[in-house]
Design an enzyme around this catalytic site. Structure first.
Site, PDB file in Angstrom:
ATOM      1  N   ASN A 100       0.737  -1.137  -0.009  1.00 40.70           N
ATOM      2  CA  ASN A 100       0.036   0.080   0.073  1.00 40.70           C
ATOM      3  C   ASN A 100       1.015   1.190  -0.052  1.00 40.70           C
ATOM      4  O   ASN A 100       0.359   2.117  -0.539  1.00 40.70           O
ATOM      5  CB  ASN A 100      -0.875  -0.074   1.232  1.00 40.70           C
ATOM      6  N   ARG A 194      -0.088 -12.612   2.877  1.00 45.29           N
ATOM      7  CA  ARG A 194      -0.916 -11.613   3.684  1.00 45.29           C
ATOM      8  C   ARG A 194      -0.882 -10.136   3.107  1.00 45.29           C
ATOM      9  O   ARG A 194       0.186  -9.821   2.888  1.00 45.29           O
ATOM     10  CB  ARG A 194      -0.436 -11.497   5.079  1.00 45.29           C
ATOM     11  N   ASP A 196      -0.941  -6.818   3.593  1.00 41.66           N
ATOM     12  CA  ASP A 196      -1.009  -5.807   4.640  1.00 41.66           C
ATOM     13  C   ASP A 196      -1.905  -4.600   4.139  1.00 41.66           C
ATOM     14  O   ASP A 196      -1.867  -4.166   2.957  1.00 41.66           O
ATOM     15  CB  ASP A 196       0.442  -5.063   4.952  1.00 41.66           C
ATOM     16  N   HIS A 200      -6.773  -0.228   2.718  1.00 40.60           N
ATOM     17  CA  HIS A 200      -6.408   1.013   2.314  1.00 40.60           C
ATOM     18  C   HIS A 200      -5.913   0.985   0.732  1.00 40.60           C
ATOM     19  O   HIS A 200      -5.486   2.024   0.108  1.00 40.60           O
ATOM     20  CB  HIS A 200      -5.067   1.489   2.938  1.00 40.60           C
ATOM     21  N   GLU A 232      -5.547  -8.093   5.120  1.00 46.76           N
ATOM     22  CA  GLU A 232      -5.891  -7.290   6.487  1.00 46.76           C
ATOM     23  C   GLU A 232      -6.759  -6.176   6.245  1.00 46.76           C
ATOM     24  O   GLU A 232      -6.557  -5.261   5.740  1.00 46.76           O
ATOM     25  CB  GLU A 232      -4.464  -6.577   7.129  1.00 46.76           C
ATOM     26  N   ASN A 295      -3.224 -10.591  17.313  1.00 51.38           N
ATOM     27  CA  ASN A 295      -2.152 -10.442  16.312  1.00 51.38           C
ATOM     28  C   ASN A 295      -1.090  -9.519  16.390  1.00 51.38           C
ATOM     29  O   ASN A 295      -1.167  -8.946  17.908  1.00 51.38           O
ATOM     30  CB  ASN A 295      -2.773 -10.053  14.818  1.00 51.38           C
ATOM     31  N   ARG A 333      -4.870 -19.218  12.715  1.00 56.22           N
ATOM     32  CA  ARG A 333      -3.677 -18.824  12.889  1.00 56.22           C
ATOM     33  C   ARG A 333      -3.091 -18.755  14.415  1.00 56.22           C
ATOM     34  O   ARG A 333      -3.847 -18.118  15.085  1.00 56.22           O
ATOM     35  CB  ARG A 333      -3.181 -17.506  12.293  1.00 56.22           C
TER      36      ARG A 333
HETATM   37  C1  QV4 Z   1       3.742   9.130  12.902  1.00 60.10           C
HETATM   38  C2  QV4 Z   1       2.335   9.676  13.172  1.00 60.10           C
HETATM   39  C3  QV4 Z   1       1.780  10.293  12.003  1.00 60.10           C
HETATM   40  C4  QV4 Z   1       2.652  11.594  11.693  1.00 60.10           C
HETATM   41  C5  QV4 Z   1       4.103  10.628  11.532  1.00 60.10           C
HETATM   42  C6  QV4 Z   1       5.067  11.754  10.815  1.00 60.10           C
HETATM   43  O1  QV4 Z   1       1.316   8.688  13.808  1.00 60.10           O
HETATM   44  O2  QV4 Z   1       0.531  10.928  12.208  1.00 60.10           O
HETATM   45  O3  QV4 Z   1       2.136  11.996  10.255  1.00 60.10           O
HETATM   46  O4  QV4 Z   1       4.755  10.252  12.490  1.00 60.10           O
HETATM   47  O5  QV4 Z   1       6.354  11.069  10.537  1.00 60.10           O
HETATM   48  C7  QV4 Z   1       5.039   4.054  12.528  1.00 60.10           C
HETATM   49  C8  QV4 Z   1       4.968   4.944  13.730  1.00 60.10           C
HETATM   50  C9  QV4 Z   1       3.898   5.959  13.783  1.00 60.10           C
HETATM   51  C10 QV4 Z   1       4.506   6.946  12.383  1.00 60.10           C
HETATM   52  C11 QV4 Z   1       4.693   6.266  11.205  1.00 60.10           C
HETATM   53  C12 QV4 Z   1       5.198   6.828  10.053  1.00 60.10           C
HETATM   54  O6  QV4 Z   1       4.248   4.154  14.768  1.00 60.10           O
HETATM   55  O7  QV4 Z   1       3.853   6.973  14.771  1.00 60.10           O
HETATM   56  O8  QV4 Z   1       3.506   8.269  12.141  1.00 60.10           O
HETATM   57  O9  QV4 Z   1       5.510   5.135  11.307  1.00 60.10           O
HETATM   58  O10 QV4 Z   1       6.498   7.361  10.114  1.00 60.10           O
HETATM   59  C13 QV4 Z   1       2.735  -0.475  11.660  1.00 60.10           C
HETATM   60  C14 QV4 Z   1       2.458   0.119  13.048  1.00 60.10           C
HETATM   61  C15 QV4 Z   1       2.550   1.700  12.893  1.00 60.10           C
HETATM   62  C16 QV4 Z   1       3.830   2.150  12.087  1.00 60.10           C
HETATM   63  C17 QV4 Z   1       3.768   1.493  10.817  1.00 60.10           C
HETATM   64  C18 QV4 Z   1       4.940   1.558   9.864  1.00 60.10           C
HETATM   65  O11 QV4 Z   1       1.412  -0.287  13.570  1.00 60.10           O
HETATM   66  O12 QV4 Z   1       2.475   2.466  14.044  1.00 60.10           O
HETATM   67  O13 QV4 Z   1       3.847   3.491  12.080  1.00 60.10           O
HETATM   68  O14 QV4 Z   1       3.969   0.052  11.024  1.00 60.10           O
HETATM   69  O15 QV4 Z   1       5.919   1.750  10.550  1.00 60.10           O
HETATM   70  C19 QV4 Z   1      -4.943   0.635  10.782  1.00 60.10           C
HETATM   71  C20 QV4 Z   1      -4.818  -0.077   9.399  1.00 60.10           C
HETATM   72  C21 QV4 Z   1      -4.096  -1.160   9.382  1.00 60.10           C
HETATM   73  C22 QV4 Z   1      -2.939  -1.410  10.267  1.00 60.10           C
HETATM   74  C23 QV4 Z   1      -3.462  -0.705  11.720  1.00 60.10           C
HETATM   75  C24 QV4 Z   1      -1.787  -0.693  12.274  1.00 60.10           C
HETATM   76  O16 QV4 Z   1      -6.238  -0.041   8.727  1.00 60.10           O
HETATM   77  O17 QV4 Z   1      -4.039  -1.875   8.206  1.00 60.10           O
HETATM   78  O18 QV4 Z   1      -3.979   0.589  11.540  1.00 60.10           O
HETATM   79  N1  QV4 Z   1      -2.218  -2.570  10.254  1.00 60.10           N
HETATM   80  C25 QV4 Z   1      -1.095  -2.845   9.222  1.00 60.10           C
HETATM   81  C26 QV4 Z   1      -0.122  -3.690   9.806  1.00 60.10           C
HETATM   82  C27 QV4 Z   1       0.726  -2.838  10.810  1.00 60.10           C
HETATM   83  C28 QV4 Z   1       1.395  -1.620  10.070  1.00 60.10           C
HETATM   84  C29 QV4 Z   1       0.367  -1.235   8.850  1.00 60.10           C
HETATM   85  C30 QV4 Z   1      -0.622  -1.890   8.669  1.00 60.10           C
HETATM   86  C31 QV4 Z   1       1.357  -0.258   8.127  1.00 60.10           C
HETATM   87  O19 QV4 Z   1      -0.399  -4.811  10.386  1.00 60.10           O
HETATM   88  O20 QV4 Z   1       1.581  -3.583  11.842  1.00 60.10           O
HETATM   89  O21 QV4 Z   1       1.685  -0.570  10.979  1.00 60.10           O
HETATM   90  O22 QV4 Z   1       2.133  -1.019   7.191  1.00 60.10           O
HETATM   91  O23 QV4 Z   1      -5.823  -0.158  11.364  1.00 60.10           O
HETATM   92 CA    CA Z   2      -3.774   3.321  -0.357  1.00 58.62          CA
END
Ligand code: QV4
Ligand code: CA
Length: 493
Positions: A100, A194, A196, A200, A232, A295, A333
């Site tokens: 994504n 999977r 991710d 989105h 997901e 998870n 899982r």
């Molecule tokens: C932060 C702020 C932002 C800001 C930014 C500025 O939150 O508002 O704009 O800084 O730089 C990490 C940090 C997060 C940071 C972001 C970008 O935690 O604070 O933004 O990086 O630098 C995982 C973690 C996230 C992490 C992300 C990328 O959970 O915290 O973000 O990896 O490293 C929704 C979605 C669902 C998602 C779920 C978590 O619908 O799809 O949220 N789940 C999947 C994965 C998950 C992963 C992602 C998606 C993204 O299972 O593990 O997020 O790939 O429900």
């Molecule tokens: Ca998208």
């Protein structure tokens, strides 16, 4: 895309979160193969951003830099070796695919494979992707290009999830790069993916991408096999985007499952209501979902958030997992975690970022195996807990039978059979269970695979005698280490 491609008689995967490829290869040979698992979900294998503040969080792996297979889990050659060795043990590999987005916006540097990236100019030469390949103000209408309103479908799919640079998957070039990556993995011999952050991505884009996927590698799979795909999508019922939009391209992660099952095993919702668990609770058809208790996100308050049972509440967690594995609904899982110290500040875990156990140079630690089968070095290894791996075997034995002989005491004691092959009973009451129940099983002595193992025809735990009419007496004191008993025809003493 709905078929998991398991080897015959295997029906459960485990997520070996943040494990190294070399450890997974060994785990396939020494444990997963012999104990009846179907496969492993592995952490994203592609090159990711190196995050140093905080220091090497687990979530850096959800910020792709390129599709080269170089991460802290290992390199291309180690990944191939793992896939080959696991397939030879009849263990399948499922890859966590992050397509994504790329890294968060801003910043620049070198990824885990040495590729340059620039989150200001949107430049990822390791793929290559440039600013033309991302959604921007022409497709996303929020002022900062981030997602704020989950009620707006356009925004959820075209804007940035927590500032992660959002790929324009409507573009042929972007699709082609993603398809190349997926087909590269298929050729190596993986069994599925999977997806991710599927919520989105537009279902139509996923349809176009999956339509270009090759069949699986015929060294390991029947010719014409399609990859297993599970997407997901966190659909708790309160947003316009629904799980059902994604069934055309595979299964979907059912987050309602763990969220609704956990309160039951916490004694916050009577167990008797589980009589029609599954579709009866308004969940999708069994064949459209994968199910799990927790998870890697919600065990630390990310994603759908906390409130699910985890390894930290091990007695209740084992019961919820045993119920999941005994019940016919969904493709199952099992989460396999590493330990970290929680530090709650205003209700949030300030340590939710902590990565896997590491050596001094921040490389991932080997998984150490103790003589009692449990893990050391900070690895929890729920998939190696007796109450869990024995229920993985239970599921394999009873597969294809239906749920019959439901019994409950009107409250927190429940039991059911799987055809005439298996039977399980739970006591979540604050008083002992002492009852004669219909098991549906042939007469004989059975090993309770919760309190012990079935080894060379005998049982290391307690046994249950089934009478010629199929009934048996069950006694489960509230003080039992695990207040449940499970028997099946594969463990007759
Ligand atoms: C932060 C702020 C932002 C800001 C930014 C500025 O939150 O508002 O704009 O800084 O730089 C990490 C940090 C997060 C940071 C972001 C970008 O935690 O604070 O933004 O990086 O630098 C995982 C973690 C996230 C992490 C992300 C990328 O959970 O915290 O973000 O990896 O490293 C929704 C979605 C669902 C998602 C779920 C978590 O619908 O799809 O949220 N789940 C999947 C994965 C998950 C992963 C992602 C998606 C993204 O299972 O593990 O997020 O790939 O429900
Ligand atoms: Ca998208």
């Amino acid at each position: 895309f709905h078929n998991p491609n398991c080897a015959d008689g295997r029906h459960t995967i485990t997520h070996l979160f943040e494990w190294k490829w070399s450890d997974i290869a060994q785990e396939c040979e020494r444990f997963l193969g012999p104990y009846g698992y179907c496969g492993v979900q592995v952490s994203p294998p592609n090159e990711n951003r190196v995050v140093t503040s905080p220091n090497r969080p687990w979530w850096e792996r959800y910020q792709p830099v390129s599709y080269k297979l170089v991460t802290r889990s290992g390199n291309d050659q180690q990944f191939r070796d793992m896939v080959d060795r696991c397939n030879k043990q009849n263990i399948r590999i499922y890859v966590d695919v992050v397509m994504n987005h790329m890294t968060g916006s801003g910043g620049s540097g070198q990824g885990t494979g040495g590729s340059q990236w620039d989150g200001n100019s949107l430049s990822f030469p390791g793929v290559p992707f440039s600013s033309w390949d991302f959604n921007d103000a022409s497709t996303c209408s929020t002022s900062d290009l981030n997602i704020h309103n989950y009620q707006n479908v356009q925004e959820v799919r075209n804007c940035r999830l927590v500032s992660l640079l959002d790929l324009k998957l409507s573009k042929d070039y972007v699709r082609t790069k993603v398809v190349e990556y997926l087909n590269y993995l298929i050729d190596i011999g993986v069994a599925g993916f999977r997806f991710d952050a599927a919520k989105h991505m537009w279902p139509a884009d996923l349809y176009a991408i999956t339509g270009q996927l090759k069949s699986l590698n015929t060294n390991y799979f029947p010719s014409g096999s399609k990859p297993f795909i599970y997407q997901e999508v966190i659909d708790m019922g309160n947003e316009p985007i629904k799980m059902s939009e994604y069934f055309g391209t595979g299964r979907v992660t059912n987050f309602v499952y763990g969220a609704k099952l956990s309160p039951v095993f916490r004694n916050q919702d009577q167990a008797k209501w589980l009589v029609n668990w599954g579709e009866g609770w308004g969940m999708p058809f069994s064949n459209d979902v994968i199910v799990f208790i927790d998870n890697h996100d919600n065990q630390r308050g990310h994603g759908a958030g906390g409130a699910v049972l985890t390894f930290r509440d091990s007695r209740r967690y084992k019961m919820a997992t045993a119920f999941m594995l005994a019940h016919p609904y969904g493709f199952t899982r099992v989460m396999s975690s590493y330990y970290w110290d929680v530090n709650y500040v205003n209700g949030n875990d300030a340590n939710d970022w902590i990565g896997p156990p590491t050596n001094g140079d921040m490389s991932i630690k080997d998984v150490f195996i103790n003589s009692d089968l449990s893990c050391g070095n900070g690895w929890i290894c729920e998939h190696r807990w007796r109450q869990i791996y024995n229920m993985v075997a239970f599921r394999n034995v009873v597969f294809g039978t239906s749920l019959v002989n439901w019994w409950d005491n009107g409250n927190y004691q429940i039991a059911f059979s799987r055809g005439n092959k298996g039977f399980i009973v739970f006591n979540l009451e604050s008083y002992n269970l002492n009852t004669r129940l219909q098991t549906g099983l042939p007469a004989g002595q059975y090993c309770d695979v919760i309190s012990g193992n079935y080894e060379n025809g005998s049982c290391t735990g307690s046994s249950v005698t089934v009478n010629s009419d199929g009934t048996a007496n069950f006694f489960i004191p509230t003080s039992a280490e695990d207040p449940m008993i499970a028997i099946h025809i594969g463990a007759k003493v």
